[in-house]
Design a protein around this motif. Structure first.
Motif, PDB file in Angstrom:
ATOM      1  N   ARG A 441      33.371 -32.469  63.699  1.00 42.80           N
ATOM      2  CA  ARG A 441      32.363 -31.574  64.266  1.00 42.80           C
ATOM      3  C   ARG A 441      32.983 -30.764  65.401  1.00 42.80           C
ATOM      4  O   ARG A 441      33.565 -31.323  66.327  1.00 42.80           O
ATOM      5  CB  ARG A 441      31.157 -32.368  64.784  1.00 42.80           C
ATOM      6  CG  ARG A 441      30.068 -31.493  65.390  1.00 42.80           C
ATOM      7  CD  ARG A 441      28.865 -32.297  65.845  1.00 42.80           C
ATOM      8  NE  ARG A 441      29.172 -33.229  66.916  1.00 42.80           N
ATOM      9  CZ  ARG A 441      28.252 -33.884  67.626  1.00 42.80           C
ATOM     10  NH1 ARG A 441      26.970 -33.732  67.341  1.00 42.80           N
ATOM     11  NH2 ARG A 441      28.600 -34.714  68.589  1.00 42.80           N
ATOM     12  N   LEU A 442      32.842 -29.444  65.322  1.00 41.56           N
ATOM     13  CA  LEU A 442      33.366 -28.529  66.334  1.00 41.56           C
ATOM     14  C   LEU A 442      32.195 -27.896  67.059  1.00 41.56           C
ATOM     15  O   LEU A 442      31.288 -27.323  66.439  1.00 41.56           O
ATOM     16  CB  LEU A 442      34.224 -27.446  65.669  1.00 41.56           C
ATOM     17  CG  LEU A 442      34.764 -26.354  66.602  1.00 41.56           C
ATOM     18  CD1 LEU A 442      35.852 -26.913  67.511  1.00 41.56           C
ATOM     19  CD2 LEU A 442      35.279 -25.167  65.793  1.00 41.56           C
ATOM     20  N   TYR A 443      32.202 -27.941  68.409  1.00 49.85           N
ATOM     21  CA  TYR A 443      31.108 -27.342  69.182  1.00 49.85           C
ATOM     22  C   TYR A 443      31.569 -27.113  70.613  1.00 49.85           C
ATOM     23  O   TYR A 443      32.716 -27.391  70.978  1.00 49.85           O
ATOM     24  CB  TYR A 443      29.852 -28.201  69.102  1.00 49.85           C
ATOM     25  CG  TYR A 443      29.953 -29.646  69.538  1.00 49.85           C
ATOM     26  CD1 TYR A 443      29.047 -30.188  70.425  1.00 49.85           C
ATOM     27  CD2 TYR A 443      30.938 -30.504  69.037  1.00 49.85           C
ATOM     28  CE1 TYR A 443      29.097 -31.527  70.802  1.00 49.85           C
ATOM     29  CE2 TYR A 443      31.003 -31.836  69.407  1.00 49.85           C
ATOM     30  CZ  TYR A 443      30.085 -32.334  70.292  1.00 49.85           C
ATOM     31  OH  TYR A 443      30.152 -33.651  70.670  1.00 49.85           O
ATOM     32  N   ALA A 444      30.658 -26.552  71.426  1.00 43.92           N
ATOM     33  CA  ALA A 444      30.977 -26.219  72.818  1.00 43.92           C
ATOM     34  C   ALA A 444      29.917 -26.829  73.726  1.00 43.92           C
ATOM     35  O   ALA A 444      29.098 -26.118  74.323  1.00 43.92           O
ATOM     36  CB  ALA A 444      31.046 -24.703  73.014  1.00 43.92           C
ATOM     37  N   PRO A 445      29.890 -28.148  73.863  1.00 45.54           N
ATOM     38  CA  PRO A 445      28.802 -28.808  74.585  1.00 45.54           C
ATOM     39  C   PRO A 445      28.929 -28.675  76.100  1.00 45.54           C
ATOM     40  O   PRO A 445      30.015 -28.500  76.647  1.00 45.54           O
ATOM     41  CB  PRO A 445      28.957 -30.266  74.164  1.00 45.54           C
ATOM     42  CG  PRO A 445      30.439 -30.416  73.945  1.00 45.54           C
ATOM     43  CD  PRO A 445      30.887 -29.105  73.360  1.00 45.54           C
ATOM     44  N   TYR A 446      27.795 -28.778  76.754  1.00 42.32           N
ATOM     45  CA  TYR A 446      27.767 -28.947  78.213  1.00 42.32           C
ATOM     46  C   TYR A 446      28.330 -30.337  78.527  1.00 42.32           C
ATOM     47  O   TYR A 446      29.275 -30.481  79.292  1.00 42.32           O
ATOM     48  CB  TYR A 446      26.329 -28.766  78.683  1.00 42.32           C
ATOM     49  CG  TYR A 446      26.000 -29.224  80.084  1.00 42.32           C
ATOM     50  CD1 TYR A 446      26.914 -29.135  81.131  1.00 42.32           C
ATOM     51  CD2 TYR A 446      24.741 -29.742  80.364  1.00 42.32           C
ATOM     52  CE1 TYR A 446      26.578 -29.560  82.401  1.00 42.32           C
ATOM     53  CE2 TYR A 446      24.403 -30.161  81.633  1.00 42.32           C
ATOM     54  CZ  TYR A 446      25.319 -30.077  82.648  1.00 42.32           C
ATOM     55  OH  TYR A 446      24.995 -30.500  83.906  1.00 42.32           O
TER      56      TYR A 446
END
Length: 502
Positions: A441-446
């Protein structure tokens, strides 16, 4: 003569070492699986392989995104009106400012005080977006009926608060927030947003009398029956998100007033003063601390982003947006059948799709890669086994994983960002059949919660890791796997493996 032979021998050794070092560098990233045989080095054949991936755009929903605001991190405020790829963003702030101690009094009796002005001051901590487009922000008093608690962390994607009484507004350029201003009684007036509020609001507080029963300045509970906090929102038309520190020394509610000092000897004597209400953090003040919330709302209707997250087939473009936002589920079909070998380096590589103008306005932030493991709770994912680690101080080694982008140029010579996630140890354990091949899973989380397992025998533990400094900021469009024609897409998302056969 012996010295001469020694010099010749040493020269030959050094020359051979340089040639050997140079030959080891001849690894071709574009080589496909099964090719790229490098001349043997110490009887070990080193190969460079690229494996195709499949990427699927997906949105986080209220069911799988429980990100909550934290008063200790910068809060975001503003309106993104013109992002042709990702749509609009509306970020609002809610918070309380209170007297430091109770009972509280101004400098003199309420009936002898005269208000000069009341100003809401926010400490600026940076800007993301177009700093030269004006923003208009409006300050409201929250309705007393709101359930606004200091011991509650509120969801970033939800805004259930009500307010209608406007106290003030201001239109300004975000770029001007770092300008210095002159303010009475304030020695540090750089990096501030100052909004003058209605005099009636200031007079209301100035004339509360602490000698009367149930006066709001006697206790915190009494204060909250008269004032529930501020709500601040930006109007549509801006194109930036601004960060503010609630706990900063320059965040405060300032009452500028005059008070009576008349005596028989000085019948006309009055003096000026300023009183501040501040944000009181929960760790210090507990039940009498200040409540806060930061709500971010996205509208992606009619955008390429919306189209991308609506499909079910592998995507050639990947849209990643910070919390509350999106993620890409990544599959590597050939990984499970990869034969046993020594993995020297395994990188999941992804490249930004160049977007003129907006690349400089909305630069991407840190991306994060973890693994979907059906064996763990569906609410959490699993950190990349073996490659996600903590340093000796207990801090996550995000840099070693590859969360920060590299500055490179695409084939057209345009500046882009490239991410290279180092998952070498995980891939080694997969090819050795000590670990199953997982979807990623690729994402830009806080921030994230994930299960951490440092070694094969270790027990997984749930850990919290902050990746980006705030919610709301950061988005990027990447090349996907482009499985329809991978050989003609050198910028596609791909897994590169440098290995030796056993």
């Amino acid at each position: 003569m012996k010295h001469k032979h020694l010099v010749i021998t040493l020269g030959a050794i050094i020359t051979s070492a340089l040639l050997l070092l140079n030959s080891c560098r001849k690894i071709n990233e574009a080589t496909e699986l099964g090719g790229g045989l490098i001349p043997p080095v110490d009887n070990i054949h080193t190969f460079d392989t690229t494996m195709d991936v499949e990427a699927y755009n997906q949105l986080f929903t209220a069911q799988d995104d429980s990100s909550r605001s934290n008063y200790g991190s910068p809060q975001v405020l503003g309106y993104i009106s013109n992002d042709p790829l990702f749509g609009t963003t509306d970020a609002r702030m809610f918070f309380e400012l209170k007297p430091t101690n109770y009972p509280f009094t101004f400098a003199n009796l309420p009936d002898s005080l005269r208000l000069d002005s009341v100003v809401l001051i926010l400490e600026s901590a940076g800007i993301w977006g177009d700093t030269m487009v004006p923003q208009t922000v409006r300050v409201y008093e929250m309705d007393l009926a709101n359930e606004f608690r200091v011991d509650t962390s509120y969801l970033i994607r939800q805004n259930n608060f009500t307010y209608s009484h406007q106290l003030g507004s201001k239109t300004f350029l975000p770029a001007a927030l770092n300008d210095s201003v002159s303010a009475r009684g304030d020695s540090n007036t750089v990096n501030q947003l100052r909004i003058r509020l209605d005099d009636s609001f200031g007079n209301r507080f100035l004339h509360y009398d602490t000698t009367t029963a149930n006066n709001p300045f006697t206790t915190d509970s009494a204060f909250r029956t008269k004032f529930r906090g501020f709500a601040i929102q930006a109007e549509a038309g801006g194109n930036a998100l601004m960060r503010f520190n609630l706990t900063g020394a320059n965040t405060k509610l300032a009452f500028y007033y005059q008070y009576d000092k008349r005596t028989a000897a000085e019948p006309n004597n009055v003096d000026s003063a300023v009183a501040y209400f501040n944000f009181k953090d929960y760790n210090t003040y507990f039940s009498s601390g200040s409540a806060s919330a930061n709500a971010v709302t996205r509208n992606i209707a009619g955008t390429p982003y919306q189209t991308a997250v609506s499909g079910t087939t592998p995507d050639n473009e990947v849209f990643i947006q910070n919390t509350p936002g999106s993620y890409a589920r990544i599959k590597i079909p050939g990984l499970a059948t990869l034969g046993n070998r020594v993995v020297h380096r395994a990188e999941l590589i992804m490249e930004q799709i160049h977007q003129p103008v907006y690349d400089s306005i909305f630069p991407p932030k840190y991306l994060f890669l973890d693994a979907y493991d059906p064996a763990v709770s569906t609410q959490y994912n699993r950190f990349i086994p073996y490659d996600f680690t903590f340093d000796v101080q207990g801090n996550p080694a995000l840099g070693a994983l590859g969360v920060a982008p590299l500055d490179q140029k695409n084939p057209a010579g345009e500046n882009i960002k490239v991410w290279k996630f180092n998952i070498s140890r995980y891939i080694q354990n997969v090819v050795n059949q000590r670990e199953q091949a997982l979807d990623l899973r690729l994402y830009a989380p806080y921030y994230i919660f994930g299960y951490y397992k440092p070694t094969q025998a270790a027990v997984s533990s749930l850990q919290r890791v902050t990746v980006n400094a705030t919610a709301g900021e950061g988005r990027v469009r990447l090349y996907g796997g482009n499985t329809t024609a991978p050989s003609t897409s050198p910028q596609r998302m791909r897994l590169r493996i440098v290995y030796s056969k056993l």
